[in-house]
Structures are given as C-alpha cells and as structure tokens.
Design a protein around this motif. Structure first.
Motif, PDB file in Angstrom:
ATOM      1  N   ALA A 157      17.254  27.426-113.816  1.00  8.92           N
ATOM      2  CA  ALA A 157      18.049  27.563-115.043  1.00  8.92           C
ATOM      3  C   ALA A 157      18.201  29.032-115.425  1.00  8.92           C
ATOM      4  CB  ALA A 157      17.402  26.777-116.180  1.00  8.92           C
ATOM      5  N   LEU A 158      17.123  29.810-115.275  1.00  6.34           N
ATOM      6  CA  LEU A 158      17.192  31.244-115.557  1.00  6.34           C
ATOM      7  C   LEU A 158      18.144  31.928-114.587  1.00  6.34           C
ATOM      8  CD1 LEU A 158      16.297  33.973-116.751  1.00  6.34           C
ATOM      9  CD2 LEU A 158      14.340  33.909-115.164  1.00  6.34           C
ATOM     10  N   TYR A 159      18.010  31.629-113.296  1.00  5.93           N
ATOM     11  CA  TYR A 159      18.862  32.280-112.303  1.00  5.93           C
ATOM     12  C   TYR A 159      20.336  32.009-112.594  1.00  5.93           C
ATOM     13  CZ  TYR A 159      14.401  32.472-109.781  1.00  5.93           C
ATOM     14  OH  TYR A 159      13.089  32.683-109.425  1.00  5.93           O
ATOM     15  N   GLU A 160      20.646  30.785-112.963  1.00 10.48           N
ATOM     16  CA  GLU A 160      22.041  30.438-113.227  1.00 10.48           C
ATOM     17  C   GLU A 160      22.548  31.111-114.500  1.00 10.48           C
ATOM     18  OE1 GLU A 160      21.991  26.181-113.026  1.00 10.48           O
ATOM     19  OE2 GLU A 160      21.621  26.183-110.853  1.00 10.48           O
ATOM     20  N   ARG A 161      21.691  31.246-115.503  1.00 13.45           N
ATOM     21  CA  ARG A 161      22.095  31.974-116.713  1.00 13.45           C
ATOM     22  C   ARG A 161      22.381  33.441-116.408  1.00 13.45           C
ATOM     23  NH1 ARG A 161      17.778  29.259-119.216  1.00 13.45           N
ATOM     24  NH2 ARG A 161      16.553  31.192-119.307  1.00 13.45           N
TER      25      ARG A 161
END
Length: 228
Positions: free
Chosen positions: A207-211
């Motif tokens: 989720a962090l990487y995609e944000r």
C-alpha cells in the motif's frame, strides 16, 4: 519514462549477473548465482533440462535451498519444495525521488548494525556483503542505533532495485521508510536509471509503495526448493 529507456526485464537476476554485477556471478552452464556472501539469488531458464538441474545442484551444494522463479518443468526426484509464494515486481518510474540530508550512508563498517536491523524487521534476504551491491542509506537515533535503512540490490540495464527497506519496530509510523525510498531512488535516477522493487504479494507495505507511485508490472511464483 523516456521512450528509449530499456524496459524492465522479468529476469532481473540474470540481467544483473551479466551486466553491472558480473563480478559477483558464479556460473555453471545456463545457471548463474550471486556469490553466496553477497546474495542468495539464482538465475535460471524457466524450462530446466537434466543438465540444468545438475548444474544447479552443483552450484548450490547438497542440502542447500534455492529460490526458483517461474519454474515450468517438473522437479527431479529427490528435490523438495519447501515453500511457494507469489512475488510481485513494481516499477518506480513514477516515484517522486528526493535526497535526504539526514540519511547517513551505510557501508562495510555498518554491516553488524544492518544485520541486527534485518533480524528485527525481516525485510528479506540480506547477506554480510549485500551492502557492496549499491548505495545504502539509514537513520540512526540519538543513541547511535540504526533504526531504519534501505538500499540498492539488483542492477538490470537501466534500472536499480530498491531493497532491504527496514524499520525497527519501535520506530515505525514516522515516515522513515518513505524518506529512504525516495532518497535511494534519487541516487538511482541521478545516474540515469529508474527504480524498481520486489516484494511478496501479501506484504502490507504494498500500500505504501503504491501511494508513492510504484506500479505493478509482474507477478510470478517463487519456490524455495531443497537440493537433494
């Protein structure tokens, strides 16, 4: 991404070991691997012949474990699958990179601290000489303890893999991983390459990487097998 930029390969291990990391490669036939003091990864064809399996066993050694990416041929007698999980690969062509003046450069003298952090945070494989593969950055607390780190591992043409993103459990929630990802990415972009990364499909950090702008480009089964 420029139209003439090399595409991100689906075989980053093999591309690294025939390119920027050729000096760390051990080879036998069509099989190659990193020096085991540096990294655990192997490159192999998806369809392995009898000779390939023999070469893989010779390179790995009796009883060793090997990660096979996208295998399409049956295991020979005596080989055992210990674990299978889905590996995902992200392109960071859309990552907004940013140097961080508070991050410290980590090197061979920091390896003991890095290994302690890896043991606590469990970001994935990290060997004593992995730090040689690229630039590693970290944050230390007021007592000098390493509380977060990230760096660069594989180097296929035109790309640099952000890896070993690790934050001590007590230091999470402060945005340290995000800062380090951007800072490591800035170094990769500065030399004309683009960042990418791997993680397991069930990693909450996705989720962090995609944000941050990473885009999913590949999904593949990774098997951990044991050599007879």
């Amino acid at each position: 991404m420029r139209s003439d930029h090399p595409p991100l390969t689906t075989d980053p291990v093999g591309a690294s070991l025939t390119g920027a990391h050729a000096g760390y490669a051990l080879r036998r036939g069509r099989i190659s691997r990193y020096d085991p003091e540096v990294s655990v990864f192997y490159a192999h064809p998806a369809e392995l012949t009898e000779d390939d399996w023999a070469d893989l066993a010779e390179l790995a050694g009796t009883g060793a474990t090997v990660g096979l990416r996208g295998r399409r041929t049956p295991l020979p007698d005596g080989w055992t699958v210990l674990r299978t999980f889905e590996l995902v690969m992200y392109s960071g062509a859309g990552l907004v990179t940013r140097p961080d003046d508070e991050a410290v450069v980590l090197g061979p003298d920091d390896v003991d601290d890095m290994l302690d952090l890896v043991a606590a945070a469990q970001p994935g494989p990290f060997a004593r000489r992995t730090v040689e593969l690229g630039r590693y950055l970290g944050f230390r607390d007021d007592d000098g303890r390493l509380i977060a780190m990230a760096g660069e591992r594989m180097r296929p043409p035109g790309w640099g893999e952000i890896s070993a993103v690790a934050t001590a459990p007590h230091a999470r929630g402060k945005g340290l991983a995000q800062r380090l990802i951007r800072a490591v990415g800035a170094h990769i972009v500065q030399r004309g390459d683009l960042p990418f990364l791997h993680t397991s499909a069930d990693n909450p950090a996705r989720a962090l990487y995609e944000r941050l702008g990473f885009e999913l480009v590949d999904e593949v089964d990774l098997e951990i097998v044991q050599v007879p």
